[in-house]
Enzyme design. Structure first.
Site, short mmCIF file in Angstrom:
data_model
loop_
_atom_site.label_atom_id
_atom_site.label_comp_id
_atom_site.label_asym_id
_atom_site.label_seq_id
_atom_site.Cartn_x
_atom_site.Cartn_y
_atom_site.Cartn_z
N HIS A 1 0.88 -1.20 0.00
CA HIS A 1 0.00 0.00 0.00
C HIS A 1 0.90 1.23 0.00
CE1 HIS A 1 -3.72 2.27 1.64
NE2 HIS A 1 -2.79 3.18 1.37
N HIS B 1 1.52 5.40 -1.67
CA HIS B 1 1.14 6.60 -2.44
C HIS B 1 2.40 7.20 -3.04
CE1 HIS B 1 -2.92 6.66 -0.66
NE2 HIS B 1 -2.30 6.16 0.38
N LYS C 1 -9.20 -0.57 -5.83
CA LYS C 1 -9.22 0.14 -4.55
C LYS C 1 -10.60 0.72 -4.29
CE LYS C 1 -7.92 2.33 -0.89
NZ LYS C 1 -6.78 2.46 -0.02
N HIS D 1 -10.26 0.86 2.06
CA HIS D 1 -10.06 1.82 3.15
C HIS D 1 -11.25 1.63 4.09
CE1 HIS D 1 -8.59 5.74 4.87
NE2 HIS D 1 -9.73 5.56 5.47
N HIS E 1 -4.43 -0.79 6.14
CA HIS E 1 -3.93 0.03 7.25
C HIS E 1 -4.80 -0.10 8.50
CE1 HIS E 1 -6.82 2.67 5.34
NE2 HIS E 1 -5.98 3.14 4.44
N ASP F 1 1.62 2.56 3.52
CA ASP F 1 0.76 3.74 3.40
C ASP F 1 1.61 5.01 3.44
OD1 ASP F 1 -1.50 5.21 3.01
OD2 ASP F 1 -2.24 5.02 5.06
C1 NCD Z 1 -3.45 8.91 2.38
C2 NCD Z 1 -3.06 10.00 1.35
O1 NCD Z 1 -2.61 11.06 1.76
O2 NCD Z 1 -3.23 9.75 0.16
N1 NCD Z 1 -3.44 9.50 3.68
C3 NCD Z 1 -3.31 8.85 4.87
O3 NCD Z 1 -3.39 9.49 5.93
N2 NCD Z 1 -3.09 7.56 4.91
C4 NCD Z 1 -4.76 8.32 2.02
C5 NCD Z 1 -5.12 7.08 2.79
O4 NCD Z 1 -4.58 6.00 2.56
O5 NCD Z 1 -6.01 7.17 3.66
ZN ZN Z 2 -3.14 5.10 1.86
#
Ligand code: NCD
Ligand code: ZN
Length: 348
Positions: free
Chosen positions: A14, A16, A100, A137, A175, A248
């Site tokens: 996971h 970003h 997702k 999520h 998460h 995450d």
């Molecule tokens: C994530 C993001 O900023 O894209 N933020 C987070 O606090 N984890 C999005 C997510 O996975 O909830």
């Molecule tokens: Zn995330």
């Protein structure tokens, strides 16, 4: 005392990476430690079509430095308008590794997510048919539900229904942050697994809130009380095939974090392995680290465990990391828990 361990190269289930001028930084920070990662589709606009997936993947690969190897495992952002045929095509052609699901409004760029879960039932049926995993999520968005309870309420009111209706669908509850989620996932059948982040294993809500608010510890789902963190640590270090790493890692620039309405997300790509080695060693579970970061996730996703190895070495002095990375649009703070780590990663 163990001073050195050699394990299969890990994956991040996971992640970003964002887009544009942040990609050369985010992609290469992750590629230093990880062979593959499940790439979150919550861009602006979101990655809701296979054409977006293809183009985003190309941009990620282009951002990779020439001497680095890294495979982005792409995901499709599910909306109420997503067509099951698109999922079927994407998964069977190997363009996506998962879909997702964001409840609309749950987190960063989730506005195009799902409000009415009935509407996505044809998609879930298609996913179960072709074996495409669903990444969720798991938080409700109802403002009447306390933010610390949103994961548990999601499990009780939405996830249970989805799983009962779609018993063969592979689901990753992402998460996870609570003992309730650990218990729910542990007692479910083999089609349900969970990812656990670096920061939820390392900090609790006192770290976030006591003695002044720490915006760099703010993420969603928000960190919970210590007993929940301990339950997550127990699950991660248990070796159970149902739990694996999804960092995450979610970069937001310092200006956006240190603000009157700060963004949610911790940037952990740089030092996740060092932090995890420290936590697993504390639990006398270093022998389970490879399962959590390199094996369980690959097995759940039906992918091969990486052949390549990495070495983790323990030093006598704390491992040093830069506090921040410079990006073309400003500074990005690297997550730093309230303890030192002594581990260092070397490629084999
Ligand atoms: C994530 C993001 O900023 O894209 N933020 C987070 O606090 N984890 C999005 C997510 O996975 O909830
Ligand atoms: Zn995330």
């Amino acid at each position: 005392m163990v001073k050195e361990i050699v394990i299969s190269r890990p994956d991040d289930w996971h992640l970003h990476l964002r887009d544009g001028d942040l990609l050369p930084i985010t992609v290469n920070e992750t590629a230093k430690s990880f062979a593959r990662a499940i790439i979150m589709p919550n861009l602006v606009p979101p990655v809701t079509k296979l054409t977006h997936v293809k183009n985003y993947k190309q941009r990620i690969i282009k951002a990779l430095k020439p001497n680095m190897s890294f495979e982005p495992l792409m995901t499709l952002y599910m909306t109420e308008e997503t067509n099951p045929k698109e999922i079927e095509e994407g998964f069977t052609k190997g363009l996506i590794s998962a879909v997702k699901l964001y409840p609309a409004g749950a987190t960063t760029n989730s506005g195009s997510g799902v409000r009415n879960f009935e509407k996505i039932q044809p998609n879930l049926e298609m996913m179960a048919k072709v074996g495409c995993p669903l990444c969720i999520h798991g938080e409700v968005t109802d403002n009447s539900i306390d933010i610390f309870d949103r994961e548990k309420v999601f499990i009780d009111t939405i996830l249970e229904k989805i799983r009962t209706k779609n018993p063969t669908l592979k689901v990753i509850l992402e998460h996870i942050t609570t003992e309730d989620a650990v218990e729910y996932v542990s007692s479910a059948n083999e089609n349900l697994a969970a990812t656990i982040t670096t920061h939820h294993l390392a900090i609790n809500r006192n770290d976030l809130l006591a003695g002044g608010i720490k915006p760099h510890f703010y993420c969603l789902p928000v960190v919970k009380r210590e007993s929940h963190r301990l339950a997550l640590v127990k699950a991660a270090t248990s070796g159970s095939p149902k739990f694996f790493l999804g960092t995450d890692s979610a970069p937001h620039l310092d200006d956006d974090k240190e603000s009157a309405c700060g963004c949610a997300g911790c940037f952990t790509a740089t030092n996740t392995l060092e932090i995890l080695a420290h936590i697993f060693e504390e639990q006398k579970s270093l022998n389970k680290l490879e399962l959590f970061i390199s094996i369980n996730g690959a097995n759940f996703y039906g992918k091969k465990v990486n052949m390549e190895k990495i070495k983790l070495i323990k030093n006598d002095t704390p491992t040093l990391f830069p506090k921040k990375l410079a990006t073309p649009r400003g500074k990005l703070t690297i997550f730093k828990p309230n303890f030192e780590t002594y581990w260092e990663v070397k490629s084999e």
